[in-house]
Design a protein around this motif. Sequence first.
Motif, short mmCIF file in Angstrom:
data_model
loop_
_atom_site.label_atom_id
_atom_site.label_comp_id
_atom_site.label_asym_id
_atom_site.label_seq_id
_atom_site.Cartn_x
_atom_site.Cartn_y
_atom_site.Cartn_z
N MET A 45 28.05 48.37 56.99
CA MET A 45 26.91 48.58 56.10
C MET A 45 27.12 49.87 55.31
O MET A 45 26.46 50.88 55.54
CB MET A 45 25.61 48.67 56.89
N SER A 46 28.03 49.84 54.37
CA SER A 46 28.43 51.05 53.67
C SER A 46 27.33 51.61 52.79
O SER A 46 27.35 52.80 52.47
CB SER A 46 29.68 50.74 52.82
N THR A 47 26.37 50.78 52.39
CA THR A 47 25.33 51.26 51.47
C THR A 47 24.17 51.91 52.20
O THR A 47 23.24 52.39 51.57
CB THR A 47 24.81 50.09 50.62
N ILE A 48 24.17 51.89 53.54
CA ILE A 48 23.07 52.47 54.30
C ILE A 48 23.26 53.98 54.40
O ILE A 48 24.34 54.48 54.67
CB ILE A 48 22.98 51.86 55.70
N ALA A 49 22.20 54.73 54.16
CA ALA A 49 22.24 56.19 54.28
C ALA A 49 21.28 56.63 55.36
O ALA A 49 20.23 56.02 55.59
CB ALA A 49 21.87 56.83 52.95
N LEU A 50 21.63 57.71 56.07
CA LEU A 50 20.77 58.29 57.09
C LEU A 50 20.14 59.56 56.53
O LEU A 50 20.82 60.40 55.95
CB LEU A 50 21.56 58.60 58.36
N SER A 51 18.83 59.71 56.69
CA SER A 51 18.14 60.89 56.20
C SER A 51 16.95 61.19 57.10
O SER A 51 16.12 60.31 57.36
CB SER A 51 17.67 60.65 54.76
N GLN A 52 16.89 62.45 57.58
CA GLN A 52 15.75 62.87 58.40
C GLN A 52 15.52 61.90 59.55
O GLN A 52 14.40 61.51 59.84
CB GLN A 52 14.49 63.01 57.54
N ARG A 53 16.62 61.50 60.20
CA ARG A 53 16.58 60.62 61.37
C ARG A 53 15.99 59.26 61.05
O ARG A 53 15.48 58.56 61.92
CB ARG A 53 15.83 61.28 62.52
N GLN A 54 16.00 58.88 59.80
CA GLN A 54 15.62 57.53 59.41
C GLN A 54 16.82 56.86 58.74
O GLN A 54 17.74 57.54 58.28
CB GLN A 54 14.41 57.53 58.48
N GLN A 55 16.75 55.56 58.67
CA GLN A 55 17.84 54.77 58.10
C GLN A 55 17.32 54.09 56.84
O GLN A 55 16.29 53.41 56.86
CB GLN A 55 18.29 53.73 59.13
N ALA A 56 18.01 54.26 55.73
CA ALA A 56 17.60 53.68 54.46
C ALA A 56 18.43 52.45 54.16
O ALA A 56 19.66 52.52 54.12
CB ALA A 56 17.76 54.70 53.34
N VAL A 57 17.76 51.32 53.98
CA VAL A 57 18.45 50.07 53.69
C VAL A 57 17.95 49.54 52.35
O VAL A 57 16.74 49.34 52.17
CB VAL A 57 18.20 49.02 54.80
N PRO A 58 18.84 49.29 51.39
CA PRO A 58 18.40 48.79 50.07
C PRO A 58 17.72 47.42 50.19
O PRO A 58 18.18 46.54 50.93
CB PRO A 58 19.72 48.67 49.29
N CYS A 59 16.66 47.24 49.45
CA CYS A 59 15.97 45.94 49.41
C CYS A 59 15.10 45.88 48.18
O CYS A 59 14.87 46.89 47.50
CB CYS A 59 15.16 45.69 50.67
N MET A 60 14.62 44.69 47.90
CA MET A 60 13.63 44.49 46.84
C MET A 60 12.46 43.70 47.43
O MET A 60 12.68 42.68 48.09
CB MET A 60 14.23 43.73 45.66
N LEU A 61 11.28 44.18 47.20
CA LEU A 61 10.09 43.44 47.63
C LEU A 61 9.74 42.45 46.53
O LEU A 61 9.53 42.84 45.38
CB LEU A 61 8.93 44.40 47.88
N MET A 62 9.72 41.16 46.89
CA MET A 62 9.52 40.13 45.89
C MET A 62 8.48 39.11 46.35
O MET A 62 8.35 38.83 47.55
CB MET A 62 10.84 39.40 45.60
N ARG A 63 7.76 38.59 45.36
CA ARG A 63 6.91 37.43 45.63
C ARG A 63 7.71 36.20 45.24
O ARG A 63 8.28 36.13 44.15
CB ARG A 63 5.62 37.48 44.81
N GLY A 64 7.72 35.24 46.13
CA GLY A 64 8.31 33.95 45.83
C GLY A 64 7.25 32.90 46.06
O GLY A 64 6.80 32.70 47.19
N GLY A 65 6.80 32.22 44.99
CA GLY A 65 5.72 31.25 45.15
C GLY A 65 4.47 31.91 45.70
O GLY A 65 3.99 32.91 45.18
#
Length: 380
Positions: free
Chosen positions: A1-21
């Motif tokens: 998971m090369s795009t994941i970054a760690l910051s302030q003991r949290q893990q950041a994972v890229p995503c998009m919040l989307m409505r589908g139907g």
Amino acid sequence: MSTIALSQRQQAVPCMLMRGGTSRGPFFKAEDLPADLAARDALLLAAMGSPDARQIDGLGGAHPLTSKVGIVRPGSTPGVDLEFLFAQVSVAQAKVDTTPNCGNMLAAAVPFALETGMLTAHGEHSTFRVLTLNTGMQCDITVQTPDGGVRYDGDARIDGVPGTAAPIYINFLDTAGSVCSGLLPTGRALDRIDVEGLPGPGLDVTCIDNGMPMVLMRAADLDRTGYETVAELNADTELKRRLEDIRLKAARLMGLGDVSEKPYPKMCLIAPPRAGGSVATRCFIPHVCHDAIGVLAAVTVATACVLEESVAAGVASLAPGLRPQVSVEHPSGEFSVGLELDPGNPQNVLRAALLRTARLIMRGDVQLPAATTTKVSENQ
């Protein structure tokens, strides 16, 4: 998971919040999630804030319709542009189910892929072949792509969603037996199930899977109208107890085994239409009454309406022809499904097409707590 970054003991994972139907949830690139399934599910539970009835510590909306996840990757099968995996994340339990499909979330898969550069638009309208990994089903999805980007504004309206948006057309190519062994997993369009407290020889049901495993019943056979409000049905503990009893018994007939911890089959009460449609429905998913109806549930109900021996016979109102437009009424409006029937056997549905809309709500990173970071990293 090369795009994941760690910051302030949290893990950041890229995503998009989307409505589908009529559903909503975060969409992830498959490459940004752990390959290990246990680690992936732990990440999704943390992202949604489950288990917790409010999902107060995550992106979930404390309802099955807003506790869904889309996972997308480029197609790896010849002729397939995109692969989509749907995950139903339990609100109150630590469970992630990728067995059933979701046609609503599917509507946002191509827009997500275009937004992330996974796909490239070609013209004013772009059509892509999508494989749903949950069930192995393929479909063609067409979106509007003027100037090479996804168009979200438009005049299309779907009941259950406020306002209008650009239309998204989904043409399902092969939906029969998505989870079960076939369209009619019991081998019959009509079965009878003993139900405690109901008089007579048993309850007539149709066990069917044309994109979604479902059990259809006439509302009148359960002493209900089929026009009750969602709130009334969710408060009807006697009905819900009976529906669960029917669901467990029907699932075994359908070859699904013990589904006490599964979100399928869905349960659906049907009644004659009363708003100019083809059939009225009240669906349970499976223990909460749906505010509308799921995409593949609508396809499955529409299919039952053309089967002469199903519980819909004598209930549904359909115009004759090999391309019926089935208007499925639900608590917040209607859902139209276009069917194409086999000229040599009108009981055989060749294709099902429908209209949905979608919208990108937010893009960024979901922040996961430290406990999840540790659990996921141990499985990398």
